[in-house]
Scaffold this motif. Structure first.
Motif, PDB file in Angstrom:
ATOM      1  N   MET A   1     111.627  27.268  99.952  1.00  0.00           N
ATOM      2  CA  MET A   1     110.878  26.039  99.848  1.00  0.00           C
ATOM      3  C   MET A   1     110.476  25.854  98.391  1.00  0.00           C
ATOM      4  SD  MET A   1     107.411  24.984 101.767  1.00  0.00           S
ATOM      5  CE  MET A   1     107.966  23.934 103.055  1.00  0.00           C
ATOM      6  N   SER A   2     110.736  24.680  97.842  1.00  0.00           N
ATOM      7  CA  SER A   2     110.408  24.437  96.437  1.00  0.00           C
ATOM      8  C   SER A   2     109.002  23.865  96.308  1.00  0.00           C
ATOM      9  CB  SER A   2     111.424  23.485  95.811  1.00  0.00           C
ATOM     10  OG  SER A   2     111.277  22.204  96.361  1.00  0.00           O
ATOM     11  N   SER A   3     108.477  23.969  95.082  1.00  0.00           N
ATOM     12  CA  SER A   3     107.113  23.503  94.863  1.00  0.00           C
ATOM     13  C   SER A   3     107.047  22.004  94.611  1.00  0.00           C
ATOM     14  CB  SER A   3     106.485  24.255  93.687  1.00  0.00           C
ATOM     15  OG  SER A   3     107.214  23.986  92.515  1.00  0.00           O
ATOM     16  N   THR A   4     108.178  21.371  94.308  1.00  0.00           N
ATOM     17  CA  THR A   4     108.181  19.929  94.104  1.00  0.00           C
ATOM     18  C   THR A   4     108.582  19.247  95.392  1.00  0.00           C
ATOM     19  OG1 THR A   4     110.457  19.976  93.317  1.00  0.00           O
ATOM     20  CG2 THR A   4     108.727  20.117  91.651  1.00  0.00           C
ATOM     21  N   SER A   5     108.004  18.095  95.645  1.00  0.00           N
ATOM     22  CA  SER A   5     108.287  17.398  96.890  1.00  0.00           C
ATOM     23  C   SER A   5     109.408  16.392  96.732  1.00  0.00           C
ATOM     24  CB  SER A   5     107.023  16.692  97.383  1.00  0.00           C
ATOM     25  OG  SER A   5     106.595  15.766  96.425  1.00  0.00           O
ATOM     26  N   GLY A   6     109.892  16.179  95.500  1.00  0.00           N
ATOM     27  CA  GLY A   6     110.942  15.204  95.268  1.00  0.00           C
ATOM     28  C   GLY A   6     112.305  15.841  95.280  1.00  0.00           C
ATOM     29  N   SER A   7     113.166  15.293  94.470  1.00  0.00           N
ATOM     30  CA  SER A   7     114.527  15.780  94.378  1.00  0.00           C
ATOM     31  C   SER A   7     114.553  17.197  93.832  1.00  0.00           C
ATOM     32  CB  SER A   7     115.316  14.844  93.455  1.00  0.00           C
ATOM     33  OG  SER A   7     116.572  15.388  93.166  1.00  0.00           O
ATOM     34  N   SER A   8     115.530  17.971  94.283  1.00  0.00           N
ATOM     35  CA  SER A   8     115.631  19.344  93.809  1.00  0.00           C
ATOM     36  C   SER A   8     116.068  19.385  92.349  1.00  0.00           C
ATOM     37  CB  SER A   8     116.603  20.122  94.685  1.00  0.00           C
ATOM     38  OG  SER A   8     117.898  19.540  94.579  1.00  0.00           O
ATOM     39  N   GLU A   9     116.627  18.279  91.829  1.00  0.00           N
ATOM     40  CA  GLU A   9     117.062  18.216  90.439  1.00  0.00           C
ATOM     41  C   GLU A   9     115.902  17.927  89.488  1.00  0.00           C
ATOM     42  OE1 GLU A   9     120.134  15.339  90.243  1.00  0.00           O
ATOM     43  OE2 GLU A   9     121.411  16.378  91.659  1.00  0.00           O
ATOM     44  N   ARG A  10     114.777  17.478  89.993  1.00  0.00           N
ATOM     45  CA  ARG A  10     113.642  17.104  89.159  1.00  0.00           C
ATOM     46  C   ARG A  10     112.776  18.326  88.911  1.00  0.00           C
ATOM     47  NH1 ARG A  10     110.419  12.997  92.092  1.00  0.00           N
ATOM     48  NH2 ARG A  10     112.351  11.866  91.983  1.00  0.00           N
ATOM     49  N   SER A  11     112.515  18.613  87.629  1.00  0.00           N
ATOM     50  CA  SER A  11     111.704  19.779  87.314  1.00  0.00           C
ATOM     51  C   SER A  11     110.218  19.436  87.442  1.00  0.00           C
ATOM     52  CB  SER A  11     112.005  20.267  85.900  1.00  0.00           C
ATOM     53  OG  SER A  11     111.532  19.337  84.951  1.00  0.00           O
ATOM     54  N   TRP A  77     108.035   5.953  84.507  1.00  0.00           N
ATOM     55  CA  TRP A  77     109.107   5.637  85.442  1.00  0.00           C
ATOM     56  C   TRP A  77     110.430   6.251  84.979  1.00  0.00           C
ATOM     57  CZ3 TRP A  77     113.516   2.435  85.087  1.00  0.00           C
ATOM     58  CH2 TRP A  77     114.161   2.226  86.295  1.00  0.00           C
ATOM     59  N   PHE A  78     110.738   6.117  83.688  1.00  0.00           N
ATOM     60  CA  PHE A  78     111.980   6.705  83.171  1.00  0.00           C
ATOM     61  C   PHE A  78     111.957   8.224  83.265  1.00  0.00           C
ATOM     62  CE2 PHE A  78     113.081   2.709  80.871  1.00  0.00           C
ATOM     63  CZ  PHE A  78     114.373   2.587  81.375  1.00  0.00           C
ATOM     64  N   THR A  79     110.801   8.816  83.099  1.00  0.00           N
ATOM     65  CA  THR A  79     110.709  10.273  83.215  1.00  0.00           C
ATOM     66  C   THR A  79     111.099  10.727  84.617  1.00  0.00           C
ATOM     67  OG1 THR A  79     108.937  10.319  81.576  1.00  0.00           O
ATOM     68  CG2 THR A  79     109.153  12.239  82.978  1.00  0.00           C
ATOM     69  N   LEU A  80     110.721   9.964  85.621  1.00  0.00           N
ATOM     70  CA  LEU A  80     111.083  10.322  86.993  1.00  0.00           C
ATOM     71  C   LEU A  80     112.487   9.865  87.367  1.00  0.00           C
ATOM     72  CD1 LEU A  80     107.815   9.627  88.979  1.00  0.00           C
ATOM     73  CD2 LEU A  80     108.791  11.823  88.349  1.00  0.00           C
ATOM     74  N   ALA A  81     112.936   8.736  86.837  1.00  0.00           N
ATOM     75  CA  ALA A  81     114.206   8.161  87.263  1.00  0.00           C
ATOM     76  C   ALA A  81     115.402   8.730  86.511  1.00  0.00           C
ATOM     77  CB  ALA A  81     114.173   6.648  87.076  1.00  0.00           C
ATOM     78  N   TYR A  82     115.213   9.236  85.309  1.00  0.00           N
ATOM     79  CA  TYR A  82     116.335   9.708  84.495  1.00  0.00           C
ATOM     80  C   TYR A  82     116.925  10.976  85.086  1.00  0.00           C
ATOM     81  CZ  TYR A  82     118.907  11.705  80.604  1.00  0.00           C
ATOM     82  OH  TYR A  82     119.880  12.262  79.824  1.00  0.00           O
ATOM     83  N   LYS A  83     118.227  10.964  85.258  1.00  0.00           N
ATOM     84  CA  LYS A  83     118.938  12.152  85.727  1.00  0.00           C
ATOM     85  C   LYS A  83     120.000  12.486  84.681  1.00  0.00           C
ATOM     86  CE  LYS A  83     118.161  11.140  90.514  1.00  0.00           C
ATOM     87  NZ  LYS A  83     118.672  10.554  91.713  1.00  0.00           N
ATOM     88  N   PRO A  84     119.876  13.629  84.046  1.00  0.00           N
ATOM     89  CA  PRO A  84     120.862  13.965  83.016  1.00  0.00           C
ATOM     90  C   PRO A  84     122.259  14.120  83.614  1.00  0.00           C
ATOM     91  CG  PRO A  84     119.397  15.821  83.430  1.00  0.00           C
ATOM     92  CD  PRO A  84     118.894  14.670  84.233  1.00  0.00           C
ATOM     93  N   LYS A  85     123.254  13.745  82.807  1.00  0.00           N
ATOM     94  CA  LYS A  85     124.636  13.878  83.249  1.00  0.00           C
ATOM     95  C   LYS A  85     125.005  15.356  83.270  1.00  0.00           C
ATOM     96  CE  LYS A  85     126.036   9.462  81.356  1.00  0.00           C
ATOM     97  NZ  LYS A  85     126.871   8.778  80.383  1.00  0.00           N
ATOM     98  N   ARG A  86     125.784  15.707  84.242  1.00  0.00           N
ATOM     99  CA  ARG A  86     126.226  17.089  84.326  1.00  0.00           C
ATOM    100  C   ARG A  86     127.310  17.318  83.289  1.00  0.00           C
ATOM    101  NH1 ARG A  86     125.750  19.239  90.349  1.00  0.00           N
ATOM    102  NH2 ARG A  86     123.847  18.153  90.851  1.00  0.00           N
TER     103      ARG A  86
END
Length: 102
Positions: A1-11, A77-86
């Protein structure tokens, strides 16, 4: 179980930054509303612009404070919405690279 409640990609660091930016945005927007709602003589002491005996408002300070608040909100908003490219996998054959031709 992760400590963040959002996406697993979000730190969690990005989530904390977004919350801090959101709080700062909210403070600036509230200050903008105070600048528009209260006359200059009734402004709280922690907000610059108090003028004794003045019945006017501070529309430029309100506009500036609102714009700064919106900028911080967009940053949150950008801090939460931005997903870096793999990153693409590095090619196994380096013989085609310009550095390999010597």
């Amino acid at each position: 179980m992760s400590s963040t409640s959002g996406s697993s990609e979000r730190s969690s660091g990005r989530t904390i930054l977004a919350v801090i930016l959101g709080i700062i945005a909210l403070v600036f927007i509230v200050v903008a509303v105070i600048y528009l709602a209260e006359p200059a003589k009734s402004l709280p002491s922690f907000i610059p612009g108090h003028i004794a005996g003045s019945a006017g408002h501070h529309p430029l300070k309100a506009t500036g404070s609102f714009v700064v608040g919106v900028v911080f909100a967009v940053g949150a908003w950008f801090t939460l919405a931005y997903k870096p490219k793999r990153q693409a996998a590095a090619p196994a054959d380096r013989g085609n690279s310009p550095g390999a031709k010597s």
